[in-house]
Design an enzyme around this catalytic site. Sequence first.
Site, PDB file in Angstrom:
ATOM      1  N   CYS A 241       0.814  -1.221   0.134  1.00 13.61           N
ATOM      2  CA  CYS A 241      -0.191   0.029   0.062  1.00 13.61           C
ATOM      3  C   CYS A 241       0.783   1.377  -0.115  1.00 13.61           C
ATOM      4  O   CYS A 241       1.984   1.042   0.196  1.00 13.61           O
ATOM      5  CB  CYS A 241      -0.981   0.189   1.245  1.00 13.61           C
ATOM      6  SG  CYS A 241      -2.141   1.315   1.218  1.00 13.61           S
TER       7      CYS A 241
ATOM      8  N   CYS B 238      -3.659   6.189   0.146  1.00 12.86           N
ATOM      9  CA  CYS B 238      -3.261   4.967  -0.497  1.00 12.86           C
ATOM     10  C   CYS B 238      -2.892   4.929  -1.526  1.00 12.86           C
ATOM     11  O   CYS B 238      -2.507   3.796  -2.473  1.00 12.86           O
ATOM     12  CB  CYS B 238      -4.442   3.628  -0.066  1.00 12.86           C
ATOM     13  SG  CYS B 238      -4.826   3.761   1.762  1.00 12.86           S
TER      14      CYS B 238
ATOM     15  N   LYS C 161     -12.201  -4.838   2.028  1.00 14.03           N
ATOM     16  CA  LYS C 161     -11.609  -3.912   3.373  1.00 14.03           C
ATOM     17  C   LYS C 161     -12.381  -2.681   3.365  1.00 14.03           C
ATOM     18  O   LYS C 161     -12.791  -2.030   2.415  1.00 14.03           O
ATOM     19  CB  LYS C 161     -10.212  -3.560   2.845  1.00 14.03           C
ATOM     20  CG  LYS C 161      -9.659  -2.581   3.867  1.00 14.03           C
ATOM     21  CD  LYS C 161      -8.117  -2.350   3.383  1.00 14.03           C
ATOM     22  CE  LYS C 161      -7.394  -1.042   4.478  1.00 14.03           C
ATOM     23  NZ  LYS C 161      -6.111  -0.861   4.198  1.00 14.03           N
TER      24      LYS C 161
ATOM     25  N   ARG D 207     -10.940   7.802   3.694  1.00 13.65           N
ATOM     26  CA  ARG D 207     -10.600   6.758   2.380  1.00 13.65           C
ATOM     27  C   ARG D 207     -12.005   6.253   1.977  1.00 13.65           C
ATOM     28  O   ARG D 207     -11.908   5.081   1.271  1.00 13.65           O
ATOM     29  CB  ARG D 207     -10.108   5.669   3.381  1.00 13.65           C
ATOM     30  CG  ARG D 207      -8.860   6.012   3.777  1.00 13.65           C
ATOM     31  CD  ARG D 207      -7.590   4.807   3.801  1.00 13.65           C
ATOM     32  NE  ARG D 207      -6.569   4.875   4.865  1.00 13.65           N
ATOM     33  CZ  ARG D 207      -5.725   5.713   4.735  1.00 13.65           C
ATOM     34  NH1 ARG D 207      -5.682   6.542   3.848  1.00 13.65           N
ATOM     35  NH2 ARG D 207      -4.599   5.819   5.843  1.00 13.65           N
TER      36      ARG D 207
ATOM     37  N   LYS E  95     -11.665  -7.620   6.209  1.00 10.58           N
ATOM     38  CA  LYS E  95     -11.092  -6.787   7.264  1.00 10.58           C
ATOM     39  C   LYS E  95     -11.884  -5.632   7.472  1.00 10.58           C
ATOM     40  O   LYS E  95     -12.317  -4.877   6.567  1.00 10.58           O
ATOM     41  CB  LYS E  95      -9.698  -6.321   6.724  1.00 10.58           C
ATOM     42  CG  LYS E  95      -8.961  -5.067   7.507  1.00 10.58           C
ATOM     43  CD  LYS E  95      -7.828  -4.750   6.801  1.00 10.58           C
ATOM     44  CE  LYS E  95      -7.115  -3.723   7.759  1.00 10.58           C
ATOM     45  NZ  LYS E  95      -6.173  -3.026   7.074  1.00 10.58           N
TER      46      LYS E  95
ATOM     47  N   SER F   9      -6.289  -2.965  14.522  1.00  5.96           N
ATOM     48  CA  SER F   9      -5.767  -2.296  15.534  1.00  5.96           C
ATOM     49  C   SER F   9      -6.728  -2.168  16.666  1.00  5.96           C
ATOM     50  O   SER F   9      -6.643  -2.237  17.860  1.00  5.96           O
ATOM     51  CB  SER F   9      -4.940  -1.106  15.205  1.00  5.96           C
ATOM     52  OG  SER F   9      -5.964  -0.345  14.313  1.00  5.96           O
TER      53      SER F   9
ATOM     54  N   TYR G  52      -2.680  -8.820  16.263  1.00  2.00           N
ATOM     55  CA  TYR G  52      -1.488  -8.431  17.297  1.00  2.00           C
ATOM     56  C   TYR G  52      -1.465  -9.372  18.469  1.00  2.00           C
ATOM     57  O   TYR G  52      -0.426  -9.071  19.038  1.00  2.00           O
ATOM     58  CB  TYR G  52      -1.991  -6.886  17.514  1.00  2.00           C
ATOM     59  CG  TYR G  52      -1.938  -6.019  16.297  1.00  2.00           C
ATOM     60  CD1 TYR G  52      -0.864  -5.572  15.666  1.00  2.00           C
ATOM     61  CD2 TYR G  52      -3.143  -5.727  15.839  1.00  2.00           C
ATOM     62  CE1 TYR G  52      -0.846  -4.888  14.462  1.00  2.00           C
ATOM     63  CE2 TYR G  52      -3.396  -5.019  14.451  1.00  2.00           C
ATOM     64  CZ  TYR G  52      -2.034  -4.433  14.001  1.00  2.00           C
ATOM     65  OH  TYR G  52      -2.397  -3.956  12.820  1.00  2.00           O
TER      66      TYR G  52
HETATM   67  C1  PBG Z   1      -2.870   0.292   4.716  1.00  2.00           C
HETATM   68  C2  PBG Z   1      -3.394  -0.614   6.013  1.00  2.00           C
HETATM   69  C3  PBG Z   1      -4.198  -0.219   7.018  1.00  2.00           C
HETATM   70  C4  PBG Z   1      -4.458  -1.321   7.785  1.00  2.00           C
HETATM   71  C5  PBG Z   1      -3.757  -2.206   7.219  1.00  2.00           C
HETATM   72  N1  PBG Z   1      -3.047  -2.027   6.096  1.00  2.00           N
HETATM   73  C6  PBG Z   1      -4.612   1.161   7.503  1.00  2.00           C
HETATM   74  C7  PBG Z   1      -5.695   1.755   6.615  1.00  2.00           C
HETATM   75  O1  PBG Z   1      -6.433   1.354   5.641  1.00  2.00           O
HETATM   76  O2  PBG Z   1      -6.249   2.962   6.945  1.00  2.00           O
HETATM   77  C8  PBG Z   1      -5.115  -1.344   9.196  1.00  2.00           C
HETATM   78  C9  PBG Z   1      -4.772  -2.198  10.183  1.00  2.00           C
HETATM   79  C10 PBG Z   1      -5.166  -2.144  11.586  1.00  2.00           C
HETATM   80  O3  PBG Z   1      -5.861  -1.329  11.898  1.00  2.00           O
HETATM   81  O4  PBG Z   1      -4.552  -3.069  12.366  1.00  2.00           O
HETATM   82  N2  PBG Z   1      -3.857   0.815   3.864  1.00  2.00           N
END
Ligand code: PBG
Length: 327
Positions: A121, A131, A196, A218, A249, A275, A314
Site C-alpha cells: 500500500c 493509499c 476492506k 478513505r 477486514k 488495531s 496483534y
Molecule cells: C494500509 C493498511 C491499514 C491497515 C492495514 N493496512 C490502514 C488503513 O487502511 O487505514 C489497518 C490495520 C489495523 O488497523 O490494524 N492501507
Amino acid sequence: MTSFPHSRLRRLRGSDSIRNMARETRLSVKEFVYPLFVGHGHGVKEAIEPMPGQYQMSLDVLSEEIGEAAELGVPAVLLFGLPAEKDPLGTEGYDPEGIVQEAVRMIKKDHPDMMVITDVCMCEYTDHGHCGVIANDRVDNDQTLELLGKTAVSHVQAGADLPAPSAMMDGQVWAIRQALNDHGYEDTPIMGYAAKYSSGFYGPFRVAANSTPKFGDRKSYQMDPANARMAMREIEADIAEGADIVMVKPALSYLDVIRQAKDRFDLPLAAYNVSGEYSMIKAAAANGWIDEKTVTMEVLTSIKRAGADTILTYHAKEVAKWLKEAE
Ligand code: PBG
C-alpha cells in the site's frame, strides 16, 4: 423426537472432558499472522500508545521479536514500514533499499523459516497519507496500480513470500500479478485484502504507522461498512484478478461477511483482527472491566467460527503463550 426431557443439552457441558469432546472450534497458533511495524535506526523500540504491547522497531529489535514469535510457533508475520521520509509518490515504498525490503532480507537471513507477508500500500509512505497517487485532488486508481506492482516486485525480490495489497484500488491484484509474472515470479502467491472496509477500527494503526490522511478520508476507495453483497463482489473481483488468498477486514464487526465469504468461495480465507479491536480489549482490561484472556480467546474463536482459515492479529504472541500453557 429429541426434545426435553429426553434431550438435555447440559449433558454436554458437565465437565472439561465432555466440553472438549463437544467443542467445534479450536484455535491453533499455526493459523496466526503477527503484524509488525518496522522503522529505521538501531535499538529502537518505541511503544505504540493506543496498542499496549506493540512497538515501532528497528531491524535489530525486530529480529529479536520475530525470534520470540518463532519460538512460540507463530508461523508468519505481516510487515508495515515506517519510512525515513514521506513524499507525494511514496517512493520509499518501492525502493529496493527501503525499510520493508531491508526487513525482509534480515528476516530471511536470521529466521529463514518465518513466512513473510508484506502489506502492499502507499499510505505509510505518502506525505498526504492516502493509499495512492493524488491527481486532480483525488486518488488516481490507474496511476497507483503501476506503483503497487513495483512495490510488490521489490518485496518479492527481497525475499517476501506473500505480498498483500491493501490499497483498495480496482485492479490491484491484477496489476501485481502481471508485475510479478513479468519478473519471473509466477509461483509467488498474492493475498488480496479483498473486502476492506472504511473503518474507524483502523484508528490506532494510523497512530502506529503515522498514516492518517492529511485531507478527506478513505471512503472513495475503502468499502462502506453497510455493505455485505458488495463485499462478495470485491472478493469475486480479487479472485478473477488472480488472488490466491482473500481477506475480510476488519474481522469482529464483519463476522457475517466472513461467514458469507466462506460459504461462497473455496479459496483460503483470511480475516484481519485490526488495531482498534485489539485496543478495545487492552483498554477495557487495563481498567479491570473485562477479563483479558477470556475475551481475547472468545473474540479470536468467533473469527475462526465465522469461517476464517487465517487470522491476522496483534494478539498472536500472547495467544500462542496461552495455547502452549493449556497443552
Ligand atoms: C494500509 C493498511 C491499514 C491497515 C492495514 N493496512 C490502514 C488503513 O487502511 O487505514 C489497518 C490495520 C489495523 O488497523 O490494524 N492501507
